[in-house]
Design a protein around this motif. Structure first.
Motif, short mmCIF file in Angstrom:
data_model
loop_
_atom_site.label_atom_id
_atom_site.label_comp_id
_atom_site.label_asym_id
_atom_site.label_seq_id
_atom_site.Cartn_x
_atom_site.Cartn_y
_atom_site.Cartn_z
N ARG A 32 0.83 -1.21 0.00
CA ARG A 32 0.00 0.00 0.00
C ARG A 32 0.87 1.26 0.00
NH1 ARG A 32 -4.41 -1.68 4.71
NH2 ARG A 32 -5.57 -3.23 3.47
N ILE A 33 1.95 1.21 0.77
CA ILE A 33 2.86 2.36 0.82
C ILE A 33 3.52 2.58 -0.54
CG2 ILE A 33 5.01 3.22 1.82
CD1 ILE A 33 4.16 1.75 4.43
N LEU A 34 4.04 1.49 -1.14
CA LEU A 34 4.74 1.61 -2.42
C LEU A 34 3.79 2.00 -3.54
CD1 LEU A 34 7.15 -1.46 -2.24
CD2 LEU A 34 7.62 0.93 -1.69
N ASP A 35 2.53 1.59 -3.44
CA ASP A 35 1.55 1.93 -4.47
C ASP A 35 1.02 3.35 -4.31
OD1 ASP A 35 1.75 -0.51 -5.68
OD2 ASP A 35 -0.01 -1.38 -4.70
N GLY A 36 1.41 4.03 -3.23
CA GLY A 36 0.97 5.41 -3.03
C GLY A 36 -0.36 5.56 -2.33
N GLU A 37 -0.95 4.44 -1.85
CA GLU A 37 -2.20 4.56 -1.10
C GLU A 37 -1.98 5.35 0.19
OE1 GLU A 37 -4.71 1.08 -0.64
OE2 GLU A 37 -3.60 0.06 -2.23
N TYR A 38 -0.79 5.18 0.74
CA TYR A 38 -0.38 5.99 1.88
C TYR A 38 0.71 6.93 1.41
CZ TYR A 38 -2.72 2.81 5.20
OH TYR A 38 -3.64 2.08 5.90
N ALA A 39 0.46 8.22 1.43
CA ALA A 39 1.46 9.19 1.02
C ALA A 39 2.49 9.37 2.13
CB ALA A 39 0.79 10.53 0.72
N PRO A 40 3.68 9.93 1.81
CA PRO A 40 4.64 10.23 2.86
C PRO A 40 4.02 11.07 3.97
CG PRO A 40 5.68 10.46 0.73
CD PRO A 40 4.22 10.23 0.46
N HIS A 41 4.25 10.68 5.21
CA HIS A 41 3.75 11.34 6.42
C HIS A 41 2.29 11.05 6.70
CE1 HIS A 41 7.23 14.46 5.93
NE2 HIS A 41 7.65 13.28 6.37
N ALA A 42 1.64 10.19 5.90
CA ALA A 42 0.26 9.78 6.21
C ALA A 42 0.28 8.83 7.41
CB ALA A 42 -0.37 9.08 5.00
N ARG A 43 -0.76 8.93 8.22
CA ARG A 43 -0.85 8.05 9.38
C ARG A 43 -1.44 6.72 8.99
NH1 ARG A 43 -4.51 6.58 13.20
NH2 ARG A 43 -6.12 7.99 12.42
N LEU A 44 -0.81 5.63 9.42
CA LEU A 44 -1.37 4.31 9.21
C LEU A 44 -2.56 4.11 10.15
CD1 LEU A 44 1.79 1.99 9.05
CD2 LEU A 44 0.50 2.95 7.15
N ALA A 45 -3.36 3.10 9.85
CA ALA A 45 -4.43 2.73 10.76
C ALA A 45 -3.84 2.39 12.12
CB ALA A 45 -5.21 1.54 10.20
N SER A 46 -4.61 2.61 13.17
CA SER A 46 -4.13 2.31 14.53
C SER A 46 -3.95 0.81 14.71
CB SER A 46 -5.13 2.83 15.56
OG SER A 46 -6.33 2.07 15.50
N GLU A 47 -3.27 0.43 15.78
CA GLU A 47 -3.10 -0.99 16.07
C GLU A 47 -4.44 -1.69 16.20
OE1 GLU A 47 -0.64 -1.53 19.48
OE2 GLU A 47 1.18 -0.77 18.52
N SER A 48 -5.38 -1.05 16.88
CA SER A 48 -6.71 -1.65 17.06
C SER A 48 -7.42 -1.84 15.73
CB SER A 48 -7.56 -0.79 17.99
OG SER A 48 -7.00 -0.74 19.28
#
Length: 252
Positions: A32-48
């Protein structure tokens, strides 16, 4: 700071796979990160949230996040969660390695876009470095190098014609150093480097996706064969926010 608030459906992991669950989760998030779904400095989903998405325990999620952190893909902020890192390459200056060789060893995904390969008249500095006469012909190769799909450098290389002409028709998206040694039989020995800080002109800014006048790390590199013959002279222009060299300096 960008926040990814997208809701995702639960993902079914392959319980029967030889790959542990935390590694499967890591690979999903990495893609997801490499595909750009998460941009640099975007927050990932929480652990929960990740526990619900993947149907796993907290310890499994934390192991996946630790691996992503180790690979330099994410960083943590106390009390706020995990965020996507801006790609930054770190290369050991004590060894002569191509970009792909150096980054693959650290687990990064690399790619290359070839802008041109042509025969041209050697610029004055290039001719002097390659020990060629004034007005001599050289083979010029210009490429953009990508780290985790972000442009991080522009490599502008020049070869004496008797070497460079053998590079036409080859896959120049690969590192050239192994090609010279393994396919052309030219044993490389060392390189002389000069490193300086420069500002991006309009062309480099456009190629590296930065603002004009942004700081760049400029490396002039002369590569020599084992018999001391100049093989390759390069201008390497790295984004200042995406690359750093490291080296060891001994007192004795």
């Amino acid at each position: 700071m960008m926040v990814n608030t997208e809701k995702r459906e639960r993902i079914q992991l392959a319980a029967s796979s030889v790959q542990p669950l935390y590694m499967q989760i890591k690979e999903v998030l990495k893609q997801r990160i490499l595909d750009g779904e998460y941009a640099p400095h975007a927050r990932l989903a929480s652990e929960s949230e990740l526990m619900k998405q993947f149907g796993v325990s907290r310890i499994t999620v934390r192991q996946a996040l630790r691996d992503l952190h180790t690979e330099g893909l994410v960083f943590s902020v106390q009390g706020k969660g995990s965020f996507v890192s801006k790609p930054k390459a770190v290369q050991d200056i004590q060894r002569l390695l191509g970009f792909g060789e150096a980054m693959a060893a650290k687990g990064y995904e690399t790619s290359t876009k070839v802008l041109r390969i042509q025969t041209c008249r050697a610029p004055k500095d290039v001719a002097a470095a390659l020990e060629l006469g004034s007005g001599a012909q050289v083979v010029e190769i210009k490429r953009i190098r990508y780290l985790n799909r972000e442009p991080v450098s522009v490599d502008h290389s020049f070869f004496p014609v008797h070497i460079g002409e053998s590079l036409f028709g080859r896959d120049l998206a690969r590192d050239i150093f192994p090609m010279l040694e393994n396919e052309l039989g030219i044993p490389l020995d060392h390189a002389d480097l000069r490193i300086e800080a420069v500002s991006a002109d309009e062309e480099l800014a456009a190629l590296l996706n930065v603002e004009p006048a942004s700081p760049l790390l400029r490396i002039n590199r002369l590569v020599l064969s084992q018999d001391g013959t100049p093989v390759d002279f390069e201008y390497l222009s790295y984004r200042g926010d995406a690359y750093q060299y490291q080296l060891r300096v001994d007192r004795r």
